[in-house]
Design a protein around this motif. Structure first.
Motif: not given
Lengths: 230, 440, 966
Positions: C961-963, C321-331, C289-300
């Motif tokens: 870049p936003e991240l 905090p990384w979610l908004p830029p990620l979503v912008r990238d997706l859109r 991954a270019d960005h890897r975010f560890p998260m517990t299953p319940s959060d995922i």
């Protein structure tokens, strides 16, 4: 005091000198002896025919009847392994000729029972040596170069020691063993007239087309370990 | 003159008595028995080795060499004092050598014998060891002359041969003495055979002197060469901690260092046991100690130099290695080495300690230990962390590693005990000469 | 108890005729001393201690080995036999292998394979380039299948109540039962099968259920989540990929295709894709991954809702905090983005993600949904079945290709239930835990022994054809099915063939069939996805089931023994786990911070307590794990796996419950203070500040493309004392693209299969003596919470200035004129100097006699073109010289030069990402030469002037870049 510990009479001085020479001599002979034993037919099995289930005579089939090597050793041009004739191959003829020769009983039994005949291997290289028949045959190394004059062997036997040194000798200077592709399967070395006719056949083309190597094959490569060992 | 004869007779009597007196003393039997048991341990260890393969040792990838080569280098090093004492000191007219050179030479031969064993048994396939030797074979193959291991074979064998010849030559006059003093006929005959009909004539002496001097001259360069060649095993490689130009001199110094240590380790108890204080005087100990001090300082310089180079070269792998030696998994071995080879020898600055057998004995023991540790540090800590962290590993000695080490000690001491019993451990003829020449 | 040797155990067997003998043997088999004797008779690897070593015995051997020294020079060669065929098969050329297309099935789904066969014995499995699920690549299970075929522990005979019986005896018993079932339509009959996609088999199953309409059908695949609707991503179309706990590059039936297509889109440049991974346990996909975010299953689980909220522009403070830029990238990439849902996420999340894909307009472009035909029949209600078996309402059960006694959730008393059943039949490759509990056990046939068919992940029909006559008296599942339809004698070939004759009702059937068998796939059989069934409406936001409650347990399949079915496979057991590099066991993974918080230490044995059940497991502190969770792998702690696989690791099924098969919150960890010693092939996890794996961001790469060559300095070629070596012919070289490599380590096992590399066992690995010729190094870089995970395959570098060559005293390792650094085993005397002097430590040594000479079946597997190494010799990667020579001979016999791509080493051939490229670097047009001129190309430790022939292409990350600052 009386010294009966003095056990060396005068002449021992001469002995002392002699012993020096003697030691050297003895060492020499020991080494030579070892060398001779390792190269002796007892160990190399050169010229010692092996007992076979059926006393197949190359002399008769090759020398006498003039059967081509490839009739039985079918894969010698396309595979590392020259191929040993299946019982079927024997039966192609021997279902007609010598139908009930007692000598051929094992062959017939095997053909009927489907249980193969186990021959004793004459030319047996160690398992870590990877010899390729097709490579040699296609480059014009005649069968006789290694297997000798099979057309003169009632029972097949090794003609060469199959020592690594022997392989290397040829791999260092292959020219000697390379002949025209046509002459590969002729049991006897070609005479001058034949060679001349071949040369004419190749008029224009180099005398030994098989000597042309693609760029990937260099002379030194033949002496690389990787040429035979994997 | 007459007193000189008496003096000689006294020397003859004192030294030859050790050999000729029957039966062996209890102390000797005890020591011999113990060493022999360890020799049997070696027998077991090697037997199992041939049965199972070198895998019974703790070696692995990356640590392909460990106790085996450590022992080899250690023993070879010990095998240096002998020739150094008999040859170099002879050429330097150090007369004090006379009473310890025989013993040192014997020790040399036995040590080299122990050493020679290891390159053989450390092979994965010892049954084909002779492929290292150049001989005409059916494979048309020769050894690979670029490999230091091949140089090793020649260096060690030459050294062994010359040492044996040198030692035997020195023995001849004494064998004659024993022959003449032995009581039973068979014994006289036996010594007679090995004395090669020595008649004590001026002619004999003249030739003997010449031959001895020549051999000494021949042996001298070998003292330097052998261990230099052994050091090439490491110096020509590119492993950090091996790849170093300082190795030859530093190995030779270390060799003589450990050699003298072993001489003292052996000679001090022996001289006490056989009451040879009048022949092996405190002065001998003192001088040997001085040699140890000198060579010890050279070794210390070697260590410091390694550290300096690691820092000065600014080579990341070397730098890491040095730190790893000091602070890593095997740090304690490194500091043990430092303590024994750099710290302990400094005690030898004090004359009092140099002349005190007990303390000298302890010091020499520590130095032997330290030198073994040095070889272990050089070999194992360099290998266990080299270039790629992914392949770093740890060497853990198995019981068979220890058995082989102990066994080699067993072999060595067995030979020493046999030697003490069967041959004059001090050169009778030379001591005689020294004793008479001392008089006006 | 006093240990017995096999011999005196046999003495205790009364001399009697067949059946009785078997009986007594079998009675013995259950006595502990028999198993003990077995253990000693077949050790996994030779041990250090000379067992029962009498002095005399070894003194003899000692003398012998010493004498050998003298004799080796003049020993007479024994006479060998030469046994030709009686009737030689037509297309067979002795000394040349043949290749046949077949299929390898895992979890029901087919991956096409080409099997290499030497004189009738299959020796190696390669991928089938014509098969959509393989594309020529293989995964570790496909490679290991060949060893499984020859596994001496495979079940070899029909067993009745544990005693040897016969197929006929079974048929007789079946006949009686059948009549009873026929009467009530099989009300008390049940079938439990593994995942089955085979059209012919499923046709038979349908016919069986027509015969017994009331029979129950249950599918049991413990390692995959059968509820999840499957998804067909086209990764190469996606510019931005977001994976929510989906290990799509290294897991699942489509992984090989995904890895290939992903790598294609990974070339640094304008089309380079970007991969976000949110996951709990570091996976191979996460490592890419270019960005890897560890998260517990319940959060995922809650993430999809948060994403959709973000897309709708709603502000939710709970979002990371990384979610908004990620979503912008997706859109920004709407239409060529892709969101993948993990197999183990609940339905709600699955559905949410599907809706997101639809909103982004990805459906039909980067992702499609397969037709229902691919999902399995029947229910998965193992619990219900067990209770019915206990109550006696089910009194006949068939267990086909599954092992529920071991794999059933712990809250299902399946073993007891099974023992209650009067007529229970187990059909499988091994006489395993389930076979033990069944009345009847029928040995299955290995896929290389029988005819069959199966569907690939995309529905492609794949043919399974046998390569060898059954080694043991196995029974094909088709034949068993036929028996249930009262059709016998039957054979699998006729059944499969006649089924397809019926399907392809075509006068040209014969040619179609032959073509299909030849290709391994039915042409054009891929099921084109119909209009995807509409997704369920968005569910109301579910409250987080476990906000802040203690630790979470994750239960996952093991990357190498899967659900335990491969436990007896030495290759897979000794293959280092991708992230931890441990072998021969499993571990409980935990995040460093969590371990610290709980006062737990690495390699400490802990008690894992979950829903009242507890197991003891060694702890492995794994950087990059999500906090507050512990992951355990399934597949270990087996009791009847075989000589190799029994009694390894701990059994995670004991923590598994039917309602929470993949774990959940509420785990308790109790320290025991006892320490465990792992067997691992890599003890050090960082690069120690050395430039081994070189990498850069895309932007930096654009600025300085040659960044990888600027580390350190490479000395000039002439900086050596030895004369230069000229390569006027071929010059072989290899380039490994670290940007494509996923670290799946299939190269390692492929090499093991190709080169007769022995398995050495746990103890030897602990001593640092693994034998793999190509290893995959794994380094962590950065923080322990969110490290970069870097993989680097390391084969022999074939240095032009090879340090190993100059130090060998007998010239056993030498250069050849094509630049290969060749190792001549038969010349090696075993000084190990070469290995000491190798900076890459890629050489391997036979410290003991590792090769198994005793097991006949294993001999059949060996590659006849590779020397089997004996004790005390060094070995290493040869660039598959047997393949080089094979190609050379062909070229020379045709008087031409070797073509580029004609030689493919085993590792390169197996690689799904095409990360390994081999060829002639003297040929400027060869692929490898082109890669070597790539600016990213660099030599590992080139500053030592070894001039390696194996070079690496630096890794490029493409971060958002936003991240940067997040």
């Amino acid at each position: 005091m009386k010294n009966d510990g003095q056990i060396f009479p005068r002449w021992c001085n001469t002995l002392a000198w002699a012993s020096i020479a003697g030691l050297i001599l003895m060492g020499g002979t020991m080494i030579c002896l070892l060398a001779v034993v390792t190269r002796s037919p007892y160990l190399t099995r050169v010229d010692i025919p092996l007992e076979q289930p059926v006393p197949f005579s190359h002399e008769h089939h090759v020398g006498g009847m003039g059967i081509d090597c490839r009739y039985c050793h079918t894969t010698s041009e396309i595979s590392p392994f020259a191929g040993v004739p299946s019982v079927e191959t024997c039966m192609t003829c021997h279902s007609q000729v010598w139908k009930d020769a007692p000598m051929l009983q094992p062959i017939r039994d095997s053909f009927l029972s489907g249980k193969p005949v186990a021959w004793n291997r004459v030319h047996d290289l160690p398992d870590f040596v990877y010899f390729d028949h097709s490579a040699h045959v296609n480059k014009g190394v005649a069968c006789r170069e290694c297997h000798g004059r099979v057309d003169r062997m009632p029972l097949i036997s090794r003609q060469e020691t199959l020592f690594m040194g022997w392989c290397l000798a040829c791999h260092r200077h292959p020219e000697g063993a390379l002949g025209p592709r046509e002459a590969v399967f002729t049991p006897r070395p070609p005479d001058q007239s034949e060679i001349r006719s071949w040369l004419q056949a190749h008029a224009g083309a180099p005398a030994r087309p098989e000597m042309e190597r693609p760029p990937s094959v260099t002379a030194q490569r033949l002496t690389d370990c990787s040429a035979c060992h994997r | 003159m007459n007193s000189a004869v008496k003096e000689c007779e006294r020397v003859n009597e004192q030294i030859s008595a050790i050999v000729l007196k029957r039966p062996p003393r209890r102390g000797w039997l005890f020591g011999f028995g113990i060493s022999f048991c360890f020799l049997m341990v070696l027998n077991l260890a090697i037997g199992c080795l041939f049965l199972k393969g070198v895998g019974i040792w703790g070696i692995n990838i990356p640590v392909g060499w460990a106790f085996d080569i450590t022992n080899f280098v250690w023993w070879i090093g010990i095998g240096h004092a002998g020739t150094f004492i008999s040859a170099i000191l002879l050429l330097l007219h150090q007369d004090w050598r006379t009473s310890i050179n025989r013993f040192a030479e014997a020790m040399t031969i036995f040590a080299v014998a122990c050493a020679g064993m290891f390159p053989l048994i450390h092979l994965g396939r010892p049954q084909v060891f002779y492929w290292i030797l150049p001989y005409p074979n059916t494979m048309d193959l020769w050894p690979q002359w670029r490999s230091p291991l091949v140089w090793d074979v020649f260096a060690v064998f030459t050294y062994l041969t010359v040492s044996i010849v040198f030692w035997y030559l020195g023995l001849i006059p004494d064998l004659a003495t024993l022959r003449d003093r032995a009581r039973p006929l068979w014994l006289r005959r036996l010594f007679g055979v090995f004395a090669l009909g020595w008649r004590n004539s001026i002619k004999h002496w003249k030739r003997y002197e010449t031959a001895y001097l020549l051999l000494a001259g021949l042996a001298t360069p070998l003292v330097i060469s052998v261990h230099s060649v052994v050091s090439f095993d490491f110096a020509v490689s590119l492993i950090p901690g091996w790849h170093s130009t300082i190795f030859p001199p530093y190995f030779v110094a270390g060799a003589i260092f450990s050699g003298f240590a072993m001489v003292l380790t052996l000679i001090i108890p022996v001289r006490k046991f056989y009451r040879l204080e009048n022949l092996i005087t405190d002065t001998h100990l003192d001088n040997s100690a001085k040699v140890m001090l000198a060579t010890g300082l050279l070794v210390a310089f070697g260590y410091l130099n390694e550290i300096f180079t690691a820092w000065y070269s600014d080579e990341e792998f070397d730098a890491y290695l040095t730190l790893n030696r000091m602070l890593g998994y095997y740090a304690w071995v490194y500091w043990l080495m430092m303590a024994c080879n750099v710290g302990v020898p400094q005690l030898l600055w004090f004359r009092k300690l140099r002349r005190d057998p007990t303390s000298l004995f302890v010091i020499s023991l520590l130095i032997n230990l330290g030198m073994w540790a040095e070889r272990f540090v050089i070999i194992v800590t360099s290998l266990h962390r080299d270039f790629l962290p992914s392949s770093w590993g740890i060497f853990r000695p198995t019981i068979w590693d220890w058995a082989t080490l102990m066994g080699s000690l067993g072999l060595f001491f067995t030979l020493i005990f046999v030697f003490i019993r069967l041959l004059p451990m001090i050169s009778i003829s030379e001591v005689r000469r020294a004793a008479t020449e001392k008089r006006p | 108890m006093t240990p017995h040797s096999l011999t005196d155990l046999q003495k205790r067997i009364p001399a009697a005729r067949g059946a009785l003998l078997w009986k007594s043997l079998d009675q013995l088999a259950n006595t502990p001393e028999f198993r003990e004797a077995i253990e000693r008779e077949f050790p996994v690897a030779a041990d250090e201690w000379p067992d029962a070593l009498s002095r005399r015995r070894f003194l003899i051997l000692m003398g012998a080995s010493l004498a050998a020294a003298g004799l080796t020079s003049c020993s007479r060669q024994p006479i060998e036999k030469l046994v030709p065929y009686v009737k030689q098969p037509e297309d067979l050329v002795p000394g040349k292998p043949l290749h046949f297309a077949s299929s390898n099935v895992l979890g029901g789904f087919a991956r096409g394979v080409l099997v290499e066969s030497h004189e009738g014995r299959p020796t190696k499995i390669e991928g089938n380039p014509g098969h959509p699920a393989s594309l020529g690549a293989t995964d570790v299970f496909m490679q290991a299948a060949i060893l499984q075929l020859y596994d001496p522990d495979r079940s070899q005979t029909v067993l009745h109540r544990g005693f040897a019986s016969t197929w006929d005896a079974f048929l007789a018993a079946l006949l009686q039962e059948e009549n009873e079932w026929a009467r009530d339509g099989g009300t008390r009959l049940a079938f439990v099968t593994g995942g089955v996609t085979s059209p012919s088999l499923r046709y038979h199953f349908r016919r069986i259920s027509e015969r017994f309409p009331n029979a129950r059908w249950i599918v049991h695949e413990p390692a995959c989540n059968l509820e999840t609707p499957r998804v067909l991503p086209s990764v190469d179309r996606a510019g931005v990929v977001l994976s929510l706990d989906a290990d799509f590059l290294a897991w699942g039936p489509g992984m090989l295709t995904n890895a290939r297509t992903f790598a294609r889109r990974r070339e640094p440049g304008n089309t380079m894709n970007r991969l976000y991974v949110v996951e709990s346990v570091p996976s191979l996909t996460g490592a890419m991954a270019d960005h890897r975010f560890p998260m517990t299953p319940s959060d995922i689980v809650r993430l999809p809702e948060q994403i959709s909220a973000e897309m709708r522009g709603a502000t939710n403070p709970a979002a990371p905090p990384w979610l908004p830029p990620l979503v912008r990238d997706l859109r920004k990439h709407a239409g060529d983005s892709l969101i993948l849902a993990g197999e183990f996420l609940p339905d709600s999340a699955q559905n949410e993600i599907r809706l997101l894909n639809e909103e982004l307009g990805n459906v039909g472009r980067t992702v499609t949904y397969p037709t229902e035909a691919l999902t399995f029949p029947g229910t998965h209600a193992l619990t219900e079945l067990a209770s019915q078996m206990l109550s006696g309402s089910i009194n006949a059960v068939f267990l086909l290709d599954c092992n529920p006694v071991y794999t059933a959730p712990a809250d299902i008393p399946f073993a007891e239930a099974l023992r209650k059943v009067s007529f229970s039949v187990h059909h499988g490759l091994y006489a395993d835990e389930t076979a033990e509990a069944c009345r009847w056990h029928l040995p299955d046939l290995h896929a290389l022994e029988n005819w069959g068919d199966a569907l690939a992940f995309d529905g492609t029909i794949s043919i399974i054809q046998p390569l060898i006559e059954p080694l043991y008296n196995g029974i094909s599942p088709h034949v068993l099915a036929a028996a249930l339809l009262k059709q016998w004698p039957a054979n699998d070939y006729d059944i499969v063939r006649s089924y397809w004759r019926g399907i392809l009702a075509n006068d040209d059937f014969e040619s179609l069939w032959r073509q299909a068998v030849h290709d391994g796939v039915m042409a054009g059989s891929v099921s084109t996805p119909a209009a995807p069934p509409p997704a369920a409406p968005r569910a109301p936001p579910s409250p987080n089931p476990n906000a802040g409650s203690g630790l979470e347990l994750l239960i996952r399949p093991d990357p190498h023994v899967y659900d335990g079915r491969f436990a007896n496979n030495g290759w897979l057991q000794e293959l280092p786990k991708p992230m931890t590099k441990i072998v021969w066991e499993n571990a409980a993974h935990i995040a460093p911070a969590t371990a610290e918080r709980l006062g737990l230490h690495h390699a400490e044995e802990v008690d894992l307590i979950y829903r009242g059940r507890s197991i003891r497991a060694p702890l492995w502190v794994l950087p990059g794990m999500a906090e507050n969770c512990v992951e355990v792998a399934l597949g270990y702690g087996r009791t009847r796996a075989g000589k190799v696989g029994s009694g390894l690791g701990f059994n995670s099924y004991q923590l598994r419950t039917a309602d929470a098969p993949w774990g959940g919150p509420g785990l308790e960890v109790r320290a025991t203070g006892r320490m465990h010693r792992f067997a691992t092939t890599q003890e050090h996890n960082t690069m120690a500040g050395r430039d081994l794996v070189r990498f850069a961001d895309l932007t930096m790469y654009r600025e300085t493309p040659h960044f990888a060559q600027q580390h350190g300095h490479t000395p000039a070629p002439d900086q050596t004392l030895y004369p230069p070596f000229t390569y006027d012919g071929n010059a072989w070289g290899m380039a490994i693209d670290l940007n494509a490599c996923t670290g799946c380590s299939v190269c390692t096992i492929a090499c093991q299969a190709e080169n007769n590399i022995p398995v050495v066992g746990r103890d030897q690995v602990q001593r640092g003596r693994e034998m793999h010729w190509i290893r995959v190094d794994r380094y962590f870089r950065g923080t322990v919470e969110r490290p970069d995970i870097l993989h680097q395959p390391v084969p022999c570098m074939h240095c032009e200035n090879a340090p190993c060559e100059t130090v060998c005293p007998v010239a056993a390792t030498l250069h050849d004129h094509e630049g290969l650094n060749v190792m001549v085993y038969n010349r090696c005397i075993g000084t190990r100097y070469c290995s000491n002097n190798c900076p890459y430590k890629v050489r391997r040594f036979n410290f003991l006699s590792y090769v198994d000479h005793s097991t006949p079946t294993l001999k059949l597997q060996r590659n006849p073109n590779v020397t089997v190494r004996s004790r005390g010799v060094m070995e290493k990667c040869t660039y598959c010289i047997q393949r080089i020579n094979f190609a050379r001979m062909n070229a020379r016999n045709q008087n031409r030069s070797i073509r580029d791509g004609e030689i493919i080493p085993a590792c390169a051939q197996a690689c799904p990402a095409e990360a390994i490229v081999f060829g002639n670097i003297n040929d400027p047009d060869s692929r490898v030469s082109k890669l070597r001129t790539d600016p990213r190309n660099y030599g590992l430790l080139a500053e030592l002037n070894t001039r390696p022939r194996t070079t690496y292409l630096a890794k490029i990350f493409n971060p958002n870049p936003e991240l940067k600052n997040v």
